[in-house]
Write a protein that holds these residues in place. Structure first.
Motif, PDB file in Angstrom:
ATOM      1  N   ALA A 333       1.316  -9.826   0.414  1.00  0.00           N
ATOM      2  CA  ALA A 333       1.754  -8.944   1.500  1.00  0.00           C
ATOM      3  C   ALA A 333       2.959  -9.580   2.179  1.00  0.00           C
ATOM      4  O   ALA A 333       3.291 -10.744   1.930  1.00  0.00           O
ATOM      5  CB  ALA A 333       0.622  -8.732   2.510  1.00  0.00           C
ATOM      6  N   VAL A 334       3.623  -8.800   3.031  1.00  0.00           N
ATOM      7  CA  VAL A 334       4.738  -9.308   3.818  1.00  0.00           C
ATOM      8  C   VAL A 334       4.538  -8.895   5.270  1.00  0.00           C
ATOM      9  O   VAL A 334       4.271  -7.722   5.556  1.00  0.00           O
ATOM     10  CB  VAL A 334       6.095  -8.773   3.308  1.00  0.00           C
ATOM     11  CG1 VAL A 334       7.228  -9.178   4.248  1.00  0.00           C
ATOM     12  CG2 VAL A 334       6.376  -9.286   1.907  1.00  0.00           C
ATOM     13  N   MET A 368      16.393  -9.358   4.691  1.00  0.00           N
ATOM     14  CA  MET A 368      16.342  -8.238   3.744  1.00  0.00           C
ATOM     15  C   MET A 368      17.380  -8.372   2.633  1.00  0.00           C
ATOM     16  O   MET A 368      17.152  -7.917   1.503  1.00  0.00           O
ATOM     17  CB  MET A 368      16.525  -6.909   4.484  1.00  0.00           C
ATOM     18  CG  MET A 368      15.398  -6.563   5.458  1.00  0.00           C
ATOM     19  SD  MET A 368      13.759  -6.543   4.679  1.00  0.00           S
ATOM     20  CE  MET A 368      13.938  -5.175   3.524  1.00  0.00           C
ATOM     21  N   ASP A 369      18.526  -8.988   2.923  1.00  0.00           N
ATOM     22  CA  ASP A 369      19.523  -9.202   1.870  1.00  0.00           C
ATOM     23  C   ASP A 369      18.964 -10.095   0.770  1.00  0.00           C
ATOM     24  O   ASP A 369      19.176  -9.839  -0.428  1.00  0.00           O
ATOM     25  CB  ASP A 369      20.786  -9.852   2.455  1.00  0.00           C
ATOM     26  CG  ASP A 369      21.693  -8.839   3.137  1.00  0.00           C
ATOM     27  OD1 ASP A 369      21.359  -7.637   3.117  1.00  0.00           O
ATOM     28  OD2 ASP A 369      22.718  -9.254   3.695  1.00  0.00           O
ATOM     29  N   GLU A 370      18.244 -11.141   1.165  1.00  0.00           N
ATOM     30  CA  GLU A 370      17.668 -12.046   0.179  1.00  0.00           C
ATOM     31  C   GLU A 370      16.557 -11.354  -0.611  1.00  0.00           C
ATOM     32  O   GLU A 370      16.409 -11.578  -1.812  1.00  0.00           O
ATOM     33  CB  GLU A 370      17.118 -13.299   0.873  1.00  0.00           C
ATOM     34  CG  GLU A 370      18.179 -14.290   1.281  1.00  0.00           C
ATOM     35  CD  GLU A 370      18.881 -14.870   0.069  1.00  0.00           C
ATOM     36  OE1 GLU A 370      18.306 -15.746  -0.597  1.00  0.00           O
ATOM     37  OE2 GLU A 370      20.005 -14.419  -0.231  1.00  0.00           O
ATOM     38  N   VAL A 376      12.366  -8.980  -4.775  1.00  0.00           N
ATOM     39  CA  VAL A 376      10.979  -9.398  -4.575  1.00  0.00           C
ATOM     40  C   VAL A 376      10.156  -8.207  -4.099  1.00  0.00           C
ATOM     41  O   VAL A 376      10.588  -7.446  -3.227  1.00  0.00           O
ATOM     42  CB  VAL A 376      10.896 -10.533  -3.535  1.00  0.00           C
ATOM     43  CG1 VAL A 376       9.448 -10.992  -3.365  1.00  0.00           C
ATOM     44  CG2 VAL A 376      11.781 -11.695  -3.934  1.00  0.00           C
ATOM     45  N   ARG A 377       8.960  -8.041  -4.676  1.00  0.00           N
ATOM     46  CA  ARG A 377       8.059  -6.960  -4.274  1.00  0.00           C
ATOM     47  C   ARG A 377       6.654  -7.507  -4.086  1.00  0.00           C
ATOM     48  O   ARG A 377       6.271  -8.501  -4.712  1.00  0.00           O
ATOM     49  CB  ARG A 377       8.044  -5.854  -5.337  1.00  0.00           C
ATOM     50  CG  ARG A 377       9.418  -5.320  -5.680  1.00  0.00           C
ATOM     51  CD  ARG A 377       9.350  -4.281  -6.774  1.00  0.00           C
ATOM     52  NE  ARG A 377      10.682  -3.972  -7.305  1.00  0.00           N
ATOM     53  CZ  ARG A 377      10.908  -3.131  -8.303  1.00  0.00           C
ATOM     54  NH1 ARG A 377       9.883  -2.511  -8.893  1.00  0.00           N
ATOM     55  NH2 ARG A 377      12.142  -2.907  -8.724  1.00  0.00           N
ATOM     56  N   VAL A 378       5.895  -6.840  -3.236  1.00  0.00           N
ATOM     57  CA  VAL A 378       4.493  -7.207  -3.051  1.00  0.00           C
ATOM     58  C   VAL A 378       3.757  -6.979  -4.365  1.00  0.00           C
ATOM     59  O   VAL A 378       3.895  -5.931  -4.992  1.00  0.00           O
ATOM     60  CB  VAL A 378       3.856  -6.372  -1.919  1.00  0.00           C
ATOM     61  CG1 VAL A 378       2.353  -6.654  -1.825  1.00  0.00           C
ATOM     62  CG2 VAL A 378       4.539  -6.670  -0.584  1.00  0.00           C
ATOM     63  N   GLY A 379       2.995  -7.988  -4.780  1.00  0.00           N
ATOM     64  CA  GLY A 379       2.291  -7.921  -6.052  1.00  0.00           C
ATOM     65  C   GLY A 379       2.926  -8.759  -7.140  1.00  0.00           C
ATOM     66  O   GLY A 379       2.327  -8.967  -8.202  1.00  0.00           O
ATOM     67  N   ASP A 380       4.160  -9.271  -6.898  1.00  0.00           N
ATOM     68  CA  ASP A 380       4.844 -10.107  -7.885  1.00  0.00           C
ATOM     69  C   ASP A 380       4.242 -11.510  -7.937  1.00  0.00           C
ATOM     70  O   ASP A 380       3.677 -12.006  -6.956  1.00  0.00           O
ATOM     71  CB  ASP A 380       6.327 -10.249  -7.531  1.00  0.00           C
ATOM     72  CG  ASP A 380       7.133  -9.002  -7.835  1.00  0.00           C
ATOM     73  OD1 ASP A 380       6.659  -8.182  -8.640  1.00  0.00           O
ATOM     74  OD2 ASP A 380       8.231  -8.851  -7.257  1.00  0.00           O
ATOM     75  N   ASP A 403       1.243  -3.646 -10.446  1.00  0.00           N
ATOM     76  CA  ASP A 403       1.277  -2.601  -9.419  1.00  0.00           C
ATOM     77  C   ASP A 403       1.970  -3.175  -8.190  1.00  0.00           C
ATOM     78  O   ASP A 403       1.341  -3.836  -7.362  1.00  0.00           O
ATOM     79  CB  ASP A 403      -0.150  -2.153  -9.091  1.00  0.00           C
ATOM     80  CG  ASP A 403      -0.171  -0.980  -8.114  1.00  0.00           C
ATOM     81  OD1 ASP A 403       0.901  -0.348  -7.931  1.00  0.00           O
ATOM     82  OD2 ASP A 403      -1.239  -0.716  -7.531  1.00  0.00           O
ATOM     83  N   THR A 404       3.271  -2.945  -8.065  1.00  0.00           N
ATOM     84  CA  THR A 404       4.043  -3.581  -6.997  1.00  0.00           C
ATOM     85  C   THR A 404       4.493  -2.568  -5.952  1.00  0.00           C
ATOM     86  O   THR A 404       4.584  -1.364  -6.221  1.00  0.00           O
ATOM     87  CB  THR A 404       5.285  -4.287  -7.565  1.00  0.00           C
ATOM     88  OG1 THR A 404       6.131  -3.311  -8.179  1.00  0.00           O
ATOM     89  CG2 THR A 404       4.891  -5.335  -8.584  1.00  0.00           C
ATOM     90  N   THR A 405       4.809  -3.084  -4.767  1.00  0.00           N
ATOM     91  CA  THR A 405       5.267  -2.251  -3.655  1.00  0.00           C
ATOM     92  C   THR A 405       6.569  -2.814  -3.108  1.00  0.00           C
ATOM     93  O   THR A 405       6.627  -4.004  -2.762  1.00  0.00           O
ATOM     94  CB  THR A 405       4.222  -2.219  -2.524  1.00  0.00           C
ATOM     95  OG1 THR A 405       2.969  -1.798  -3.052  1.00  0.00           O
ATOM     96  CG2 THR A 405       4.667  -1.285  -1.412  1.00  0.00           C
ATOM     97  N   PRO A 406       7.646  -2.015  -3.000  1.00  0.00           N
ATOM     98  CA  PRO A 406       8.894  -2.501  -2.405  1.00  0.00           C
ATOM     99  C   PRO A 406       8.676  -2.918  -0.949  1.00  0.00           C
ATOM    100  O   PRO A 406       7.810  -2.380  -0.251  1.00  0.00           O
ATOM    101  CB  PRO A 406       9.836  -1.296  -2.500  1.00  0.00           C
ATOM    102  CG  PRO A 406       9.255  -0.443  -3.587  1.00  0.00           C
ATOM    103  CD  PRO A 406       7.771  -0.629  -3.497  1.00  0.00           C
ATOM    104  N   ILE A 407       9.478  -3.862  -0.488  1.00  0.00           N
ATOM    105  CA  ILE A 407       9.380  -4.361   0.887  1.00  0.00           C
ATOM    106  C   ILE A 407      10.385  -3.603   1.745  1.00  0.00           C
ATOM    107  O   ILE A 407      11.585  -3.570   1.439  1.00  0.00           O
ATOM    108  CB  ILE A 407       9.660  -5.867   0.937  1.00  0.00           C
ATOM    109  CG1 ILE A 407       8.644  -6.613   0.065  1.00  0.00           C
ATOM    110  CG2 ILE A 407       9.603  -6.385   2.370  1.00  0.00           C
ATOM    111  CD1 ILE A 407       9.022  -8.063  -0.188  1.00  0.00           C
ATOM    112  N   ALA A 408       9.909  -2.981   2.810  1.00  0.00           N
ATOM    113  CA  ALA A 408      10.777  -2.175   3.675  1.00  0.00           C
ATOM    114  C   ALA A 408      10.869  -2.802   5.066  1.00  0.00           C
ATOM    115  O   ALA A 408       9.890  -3.344   5.585  1.00  0.00           O
ATOM    116  CB  ALA A 408      10.233  -0.752   3.791  1.00  0.00           C
ATOM    117  N   LEU A 409      12.058  -2.722   5.656  1.00  0.00           N
ATOM    118  CA  LEU A 409      12.266  -3.203   7.020  1.00  0.00           C
ATOM    119  C   LEU A 409      11.623  -2.229   8.001  1.00  0.00           C
ATOM    120  O   LEU A 409      11.870  -1.021   7.929  1.00  0.00           O
ATOM    121  CB  LEU A 409      13.762  -3.317   7.315  1.00  0.00           C
ATOM    122  CG  LEU A 409      14.159  -3.784   8.723  1.00  0.00           C
ATOM    123  CD1 LEU A 409      13.811  -5.254   8.909  1.00  0.00           C
ATOM    124  CD2 LEU A 409      15.655  -3.561   8.953  1.00  0.00           C
TER     125      LEU A 409
END
Length: 706
Positions: A333-334, A368-370, A376-380, A403-409
């Motif tokens: 998670a993030v 977020m740039d990095e 990088v995604r949740v689940g990686d 099963d990954t989830t993109p990280i959103a600001l």
């Protein structure tokens, strides 16, 4: 602005400018404020990118580029002192190939097949310059910006292994000895245990502890800290010959009573450097003093003279940094943490993993740039390294998860719910609720009450921490409502009727301020004292500034909708308003506009005005300011003018009003009971004015400027 314009490849000029600004900010946080914002590895990455850009296009190099300087300017808490010879930094290398390239350049520069090097550990502490005259310690200064440092002699004298007089019968007439102030791991652990037992905040690592201890205003606190000084070189010497070889110089320092590393060696050629590096890397974990690499310097004076210097570092020396330890784990998670400046930092929540000697379950993703750069995604499955042996970070994706989830600001601050803004061209996103966000509350209140802001005597950091913890303070306006809690304050341990009366009187007096101080006290990101003064002089009223901030956002929205290129957008935004004030570019203007756009900030400002905070009218003149460039210190009690009004009138004439006396001060205005500042002015030969002299000065120039 259309997406195509926003997504355009950034020019090297723009990228170099952004990198320089960011590195300057990070450097100031690291050296002047003892509050590092990123890992050493991240700083090195940004620095090397800027170096590469400037190497490809030398026209990008500016006099104030971080590659042309070392560290950050000295803090204003101590007097500034020029070094007899600059305290330069060292170039870094990170692998055998780069070390071999350094050796090749050095050998070719000297014209020899092999060079001898003085090899020593690179201590992770804080640099110090010691000046001895006739063998007696007369001054100790920090590195500062490499040319000018802070005079911390009183604190340095408390370091137990630092000789106040050099050993031997024939010391040099003048010598400056450079070294590192460090804190052993064992003593660091004991210090933190003592601080925690006393209910105080523990230090993050030995380097921060050493730096923070060395820069205490109260030297008695420094004396309680088990610091040590480790010499690594000579900066300047008069009156005697010192050995030509660096290794022999270190041996000479030892005979004078200066502690040096027991692991100093003279090694031959590249093979000797590699063997020394491997030996220290293996020994590193067992050392009681933290090191983050080793340093190699050409030993012979003739080689050093032949190789010379680049702008910020000698060509004859290099630091071979240790690699950060790495391992692989799963990103679950993030979470976004909000720092004291409102910066949102994405934090990776990981399957616990042992790396760098500790178990890590959280690691920074920086910004977020990095995240986008590394995808990088949740689940990686991710590679985690303990960068700089302090801050664990996610280095890269090792394997894409099923099963990954993109990280959103987040759009709203996870702490206070205020809007999250990310200025175009910046990597960091920030909460705009500076005056109301609990994550920023303590720092915002400390800043508001500080000497250069509302200057509320008796309401220091410790008192604010306690009052916030007890629920007495949430916003700056609550300071002016503390009188309603008088009985509770009197009942607190360490307080009494007199101390509470003095505090409340100071709070009441602080209601009479200046517009410049009030703007600075708000803590708007990017707005320092000088800019706050310039804004006050330009807009004359708070309402004028607020209205222009609102208009700026409206123009920005129009420009974004109509501009076809980034240059077109920038052209439209520089024509008027905030950006007509000296020093206010798009980044600063957007920061000011975002601050006033947040309704909660406006509510706090209105609350402050309702509590009676006020200031004299600002007189704006288009004529040249007669006191521009002059520095004035006000001290003591005045009868005709308050210090706030006197300061406002001086600033309106272009003067810079500060609180500390130095040799660069032009006038000290001494009222009744002026005290030590008057004494210091007399000692330094600074011009002294009494209250009538100040009035005459103001009248003369105000008439002349009218």
């Amino acid at each position: 602005m259309p997406n195509g314009a926003a997504d355009m490849a950034e020019t090297s000029v723009a990228r170099a400018g952004r990198l320089a600004a960011r590195l300057t900010e990070l450097s100031r946080a690291y050296y002047a404020e003892d509050a590092p914002e990123v890992s050493d590895a991240e700083y090195d990455r940004l620095f090397r990118e800027l170096e590469a850009l400037e190497a490809d296009e030398p026209s990008l190099i500016t006099p104030d580029s971080p590659t042309q300087r070392v560290g950050a300017p000295p803090a204003e808490s101590f007097d500034s002192v020029d070094h007899a010879t600059p305290m330069l930094s060292l170039a870094n290398c990170f692998d055998d190939e780069e070390l071999a390239e350094f050796d090749r350049r050095a050998r070719e520069g000297v014209g020899t097949e092999a060079l001898a090097y003085c090899a020593e550990p690179k201590f992770d502490g804080t640099a110090l310059n010691l000046r001895y005259e006739a063998g007696v310690l007369v001054r100790a200064t920090t590195r500062g910006d490499g040319t000018t440092g802070e005079d911390i002699t009183t604190n340095a004298r408390t370091i137990r292994n630092l000789p106040l007089r050099l050993a031997g019968d024939t010391p040099p007439a003048v010598i400056e000895i450079r070294g590192e102030v460090v804190l052993a791991r064992s003593r660091f652990d004991a210090l933190n245990a003592r601080l925690e037992a006393a209910g105080q905040k523990a230090f993050v690592n030995p380097r921060n502890a050493a730096s923070g201890s060395l820069r205490q205003l109260d030297s008695r606190i420094t004396a309680e800290r088990p610091l040590a000084f480790m010499g690594y070189g000579i900066g300047h010497v008069d009156g005697t010959d010192v050995p030509a070889g660096l290794y022999d110089q270190l041996m000479q320092l030892q005979t004078w009573g200066i502690s040096i590393s027991p692991y100093v060696e003279r090694v031959e050629g590249l093979a000797g450097c590699r063997a020394y590096y491997e030996a220290m890397a293996e020994r590193r974990a067992d050392l009681d003093i933290e090191i983050d690499g080793v340093v190699f310097k050409a030993d012979a004076a003739s080689a050093r003279a032949e190789l010379g210097f680049v702008a910020r570092a000698p060509r004859w020396a290099i630091a071979r940094k240790f690699p950060a330890e790495e391992t692989t784990t799963t990103l679950n998670a993030v979470e976004f943490q909000v720092g004291r400046t409102g910066a949102l930092t994405p934090v990776a929540k990981l399957d616990p993993v042992f790396v760098g000697g500790v178990t890590v379950s959280n690691a920074t993703l920086h910004n977020m740039d990095e995240i986008a750069r590394k995808d990088v995604r949740v689940g990686d499955r991710v590679i985690v390294r303990r960068a700089g042996d302090v801050i664990p970070e996610v280095k890269a994706v090792a394997e894409r998860g099923v099963d990954t989830t993109p990280i959103a600001l987040p759009e709203a601050c996870p702490v206070c719910g205020s809007a999250v803004e990310r200025v175009a061209g910046e990597a960091v996103a920030r909460c705009t609720g500076g005056l109301v966000c609990p994550a920023q509350r303590r720092e915002a209140l400390k800043h508001f009450a500080s000497r250069n802001a509302l200057d509320i005597e008796g309401l220091g950091d410790r008192q604010i921490e306690a009052f916030v913890a007890e629920g007495l303070l949430e916003t700056p306006a609550d300071i002016f409502r503390l009188h309603a809690h008088r009985d509770a304050l009197v009942a607190r341990e360490g307080y009494g009727e007199k101390s509470v009366a003095n505090l409340l009187a100071s709070i009441e007096a602080a209601k009479a301020t200046t517009l410049a101080r009030f703007i600075f006290a708000l803590g708007i990101r990017e707005v320092g004292q000088t800019m706050a003064r310039d804004l006050a002089l330009h807009f004359a009223t708070l309402d004028g500034l607020r209205e222009e901030a609102k208009a700026y956002l409206a123009r920005a929205a129009e420009a974004e909708a109509s501009a076809t290129t980034k240059a077109d957008y920038e052209r439209q935004m520089t024509a008027e308003g905030l950006q007509t004030v000296a020093g206010v570019g798009q980044r600063v203007a957007r920061s000011i506009a975002d601050f006033f756009a947040e309704q909660r900030n406006r509510d706090v400002i209105d609350d402050l005005l309702a509590e009676g905070v006020h200031w004299p009218t600002v007189n704006v003149s288009s004529t040249p300011q007669p006191l521009a460039g002059q520095t004035v210190v006000l001290t003591g009690t005045m009868t005709t003018l308050t210090r706030e009004v006197a300061g406002a009138r001086l600033e309106a004439l272009g003067a810079r009003v500060t609180s500390s006396v130095s040799k660069k001060t032009d006038y000290v205005v001494a009222g009744d009971k002026a005290g030590s500042k008057k004494d210091k002015a007399e000692k330094l030969g600074v011009a002294l004015l009494d209250e009538q002299g100040l009035i005459d000065l103001l009248t003369q120039h105000e008439v002349g400027a009218s």
